[in-house]
Design a protein around this motif. Structure first.
Motif, PDB file in Angstrom:
ATOM      1  N   SER A  31       0.828  -1.202   0.000  1.00 24.26           N
ATOM      2  CA  SER A  31       0.000   0.000   0.000  1.00 24.26           C
ATOM      3  C   SER A  31       0.868   1.260   0.000  1.00 24.26           C
ATOM      4  N   VAL A  32       1.917   1.260   0.813  1.00 24.41           N
ATOM      5  CA  VAL A  32       2.846   2.404   0.856  1.00 24.41           C
ATOM      6  C   VAL A  32       3.519   2.585  -0.505  1.00 24.41           C
ATOM      7  N   ILE A  33       3.943   1.485  -1.102  1.00 22.75           N
ATOM      8  CA  ILE A  33       4.594   1.533  -2.414  1.00 22.75           C
ATOM      9  C   ILE A  33       3.658   2.126  -3.459  1.00 22.75           C
ATOM     10  N   ASN A  34       2.423   1.647  -3.495  1.00 21.18           N
ATOM     11  CA  ASN A  34       1.474   2.146  -4.489  1.00 21.18           C
ATOM     12  C   ASN A  34       1.112   3.606  -4.261  1.00 21.18           C
ATOM     13  N   ASN A  35       0.999   4.012  -3.002  1.00 24.55           N
ATOM     14  CA  ASN A  35       0.722   5.415  -2.712  1.00 24.55           C
ATOM     15  C   ASN A  35       1.855   6.305  -3.204  1.00 24.55           C
ATOM     16  N   ASN A  36       3.082   5.857  -3.016  1.00 23.22           N
ATOM     17  CA  ASN A  36       4.228   6.631  -3.474  1.00 23.22           C
ATOM     18  C   ASN A  36       4.311   6.653  -4.998  1.00 23.22           C
ATOM     19  N   ARG A  37       3.989   5.540  -5.628  1.00 26.35           N
ATOM     20  CA  ARG A  37       4.023   5.496  -7.094  1.00 26.35           C
ATOM     21  C   ARG A  37       2.967   6.427  -7.699  1.00 26.35           C
ATOM     22  N   THR A  38       1.760   6.372  -7.193  1.00 28.55           N
ATOM     23  CA  THR A  38       0.705   7.218  -7.761  1.00 28.55           C
ATOM     24  C   THR A  38       0.971   8.689  -7.496  1.00 28.55           C
ATOM     25  N   ALA A  39       1.576   9.000  -6.348  1.00 35.87           N
ATOM     26  CA  ALA A  39       1.938  10.399  -6.058  1.00 35.87           C
ATOM     27  C   ALA A  39       3.015  10.895  -7.017  1.00 35.87           C
ATOM     28  N   HIS A  40       3.787   9.952  -7.556  1.00 30.54           N
ATOM     29  CA  HIS A  40       4.861  10.277  -8.498  1.00 30.54           C
ATOM     30  C   HIS A  40       4.386  10.127  -9.941  1.00 30.54           C
ATOM     31  N   LYS A  41       3.062   9.990 -10.131  1.00 34.35           N
ATOM     32  CA  LYS A  41       2.463   9.851 -11.466  1.00 34.35           C
ATOM     33  C   LYS A  41       2.812   8.520 -12.137  1.00 34.35           C
ATOM     34  N   SER A  42       3.183   7.511 -11.346  1.00 29.34           N
ATOM     35  CA  SER A  42       3.386   6.169 -11.875  1.00 29.34           C
ATOM     36  C   SER A  42       2.151   5.342 -11.551  1.00 29.34           C
ATOM     37  N   SER A  43       1.942   4.266 -12.295  1.00 26.26           N
ATOM     38  CA  SER A  43       0.736   3.461 -12.106  1.00 26.26           C
ATOM     39  C   SER A  43       0.788   2.643 -10.816  1.00 26.26           C
ATOM     40  N   SER A  44      -0.392   2.356 -10.279  1.00 21.73           N
ATOM     41  CA  SER A  44      -0.498   1.462  -9.137  1.00 21.73           C
ATOM     42  C   SER A  44      -0.253   0.039  -9.616  1.00 21.73           C
ATOM     43  N   LEU A  45       0.326  -0.796  -8.766  1.00 20.26           N
ATOM     44  CA  LEU A  45       0.710  -2.150  -9.155  1.00 20.26           C
ATOM     45  C   LEU A  45      -0.227  -3.194  -8.552  1.00 20.26           C
ATOM     46  N   TYR A  46      -0.456  -4.263  -9.297  1.00 17.45           N
ATOM     47  CA  TYR A  46      -1.279  -5.368  -8.832  1.00 17.45           C
ATOM     48  C   TYR A  46      -0.495  -6.202  -7.819  1.00 17.45           C
ATOM     49  N   SER A  47      -1.112  -6.454  -6.666  1.00 19.86           N
ATOM     50  CA  SER A  47      -0.476  -7.254  -5.619  1.00 19.86           C
ATOM     51  C   SER A  47      -0.701  -8.724  -5.933  1.00 19.86           C
ATOM     52  N   ASN A  48       0.347  -9.394  -6.409  1.00 24.33           N
ATOM     53  CA  ASN A  48       0.260 -10.785  -6.855  1.00 24.33           C
ATOM     54  C   ASN A  48       0.676 -11.729  -5.727  1.00 24.33           C
ATOM     55  N   GLN A  49      -0.245 -12.587  -5.309  1.00 22.09           N
ATOM     56  CA  GLN A  49       0.020 -13.503  -4.199  1.00 22.09           C
ATOM     57  C   GLN A  49       1.201 -14.428  -4.490  1.00 22.09           C
ATOM     58  N   GLY A  50       1.256 -14.961  -5.702  1.00 27.97           N
ATOM     59  CA  GLY A  50       2.351 -15.861  -6.057  1.00 27.97           C
ATOM     60  C   GLY A  50       3.692 -15.169  -5.982  1.00 27.97           C
ATOM     61  N   LEU A  51       3.752 -13.933  -6.469  1.00 26.57           N
ATOM     62  CA  LEU A  51       4.990 -13.161  -6.422  1.00 26.57           C
ATOM     63  C   LEU A  51       5.349 -12.809  -4.982  1.00 26.57           C
ATOM     64  N   GLY A  52       4.324 -12.536  -4.149  1.00 19.03           N
ATOM     65  CA  GLY A  52       4.576 -12.253  -2.738  1.00 19.03           C
ATOM     66  C   GLY A  52       5.180 -13.447  -2.028  1.00 19.03           C
ATOM     67  N   CYS A  53       4.661 -14.639  -2.315  1.00 20.02           N
ATOM     68  CA  CYS A  53       5.201 -15.852  -1.716  1.00 20.02           C
ATOM     69  C   CYS A  53       6.637 -16.082  -2.166  1.00 20.02           C
ATOM     70  N   ILE A  54       6.905 -15.818  -3.437  1.00 25.19           N
ATOM     71  CA  ILE A  54       8.271 -15.967  -3.948  1.00 25.19           C
ATOM     72  C   ILE A  54       9.207 -14.968  -3.264  1.00 25.19           C
ATOM     73  N   ALA A  55       8.712 -13.776  -2.948  1.00 22.02           N
ATOM     74  CA  ALA A  55       9.524 -12.797  -2.218  1.00 22.02           C
ATOM     75  C   ALA A  55       9.928 -13.347  -0.853  1.00 22.02           C
ATOM     76  N   LEU A  56       9.020 -14.114  -0.224  1.00 22.85           N
ATOM     77  CA  LEU A  56       9.336 -14.730   1.070  1.00 22.85           C
ATOM     78  C   LEU A  56      10.399 -15.813   0.901  1.00 22.85           C
ATOM     79  N   GLN A  57      10.308 -16.578  -0.170  1.00 21.56           N
ATOM     80  CA  GLN A  57      11.333 -17.586  -0.458  1.00 21.56           C
ATOM     81  C   GLN A  57      12.680 -16.922  -0.765  1.00 21.56           C
ATOM     82  N   TYR A  58      12.631 -15.773  -1.402  1.00 19.49           N
ATOM     83  CA  TYR A  58      13.848 -15.012  -1.710  1.00 19.49           C
ATOM     84  C   TYR A  58      14.583 -14.645  -0.414  1.00 19.49           C
TER      85      TYR A  58
END
Length: 219
Positions: A31-58
């Motif tokens: 949520s913090v990341i997306n708020n910062n991106r949209t404030a910077h005129k960048s698009s909001s990102l989709y929160s992908n569960q599979g990618l989140g789990c892979i981040a934990l494995q990382y």
């Protein structure tokens, strides 16, 4: 619908929102990341569960070695590990893996809340900001985990240019819980012991809510 059910449904909805977003530091970080991106005129990102789990494995690949994150001794897992171990450990279909377009990783001895983890741990310099605001990103996955029940605490954010729903697809639609920690997009608080503890608090809340509604209407 009976008006007697409305207060209870409201309480359950409030509790569910709290569990899914507020109580999960990985979701809160997204949520913090997306708020910062949209404030910077960048698009909001989709929160992908599979990618989140892979981040934990990382994170798991560092084996609690905080010194391996940043500085002259910095390391990172081999890209081959995504297909060979990270995806299988999460139950992500290897054929649906998409390119990783950016990574943010931080580690420190004490736990901090997600906004501070973002500003004080993950965003260190202009390079970090360039990764954050990159317009090639379409999806994000975040994770946080401690080591041996305490510090050091690792924070990991992975970005991808995959397509929503068709990238990092989970077998059966649910990630495997193979490591204690929190990851984003899972509609859950955390995996492992943290999850059981917070689930207990949630059930206590629901029980209290039921009693309160019963007294309010003389049931």
């Amino acid at each position: 619908m009976s008006f007697l059910l409305v207060p209870l449904l409201f309480l359950l909805a409030a509790a569910d929102t709290h569990m899914n977003v507020t109580d999960n530091p990985a979701d809160q970080l997204v949520s913090v990341i997306n708020n910062n991106r949209t404030a910077h005129k960048s698009s909001s990102l989709y929160s992908n569960q599979g990618l989140g789990c892979i981040a934990l494995q990382y994170i798991k690949a560092y084996q609690g070695d905080c010194k391996a994150v940043g500085g002259p001794n910095a390391k990172k897992p081999f890209d081959s590990q995504f297909a060979e171990s990270f995806a299988p450990s999460c139950g992500v279909q290897v054929s649906t893996l998409s390119s990783i377009t950016g990574r943010l990783l931080g580690c420190q001895s004490k736990y901090v809340d997600p906004p501070k983890a973002f500003s004080e741990v993950l965003i260190e310099n202009q390079k970090s900001l360039d990764i954050l605001y990159d317009k090639n990103h379409t999806e994000v996955g975040a994770a946080v985990s401690g080591s041996d029940g305490g510090g050091p605490y690792f924070w990991c954010v992975l970005f991808s240019n995959g397509k929503k729903i068709s990238s990092f697809v989970l077998e059966g639609g649910v990630a495997k819980l193979t490591q204690t920690g929190c990851f984003s997009g899972a509609n859950d608080a955390c995996s492992g012991a943290i999850d059981r503890s917070r689930s207990s608090h949630f059930l206590q809340f629901v029980a209290t809510a039921l009693v309160a509604v019963g007294y309010s209407f003389g049931l």
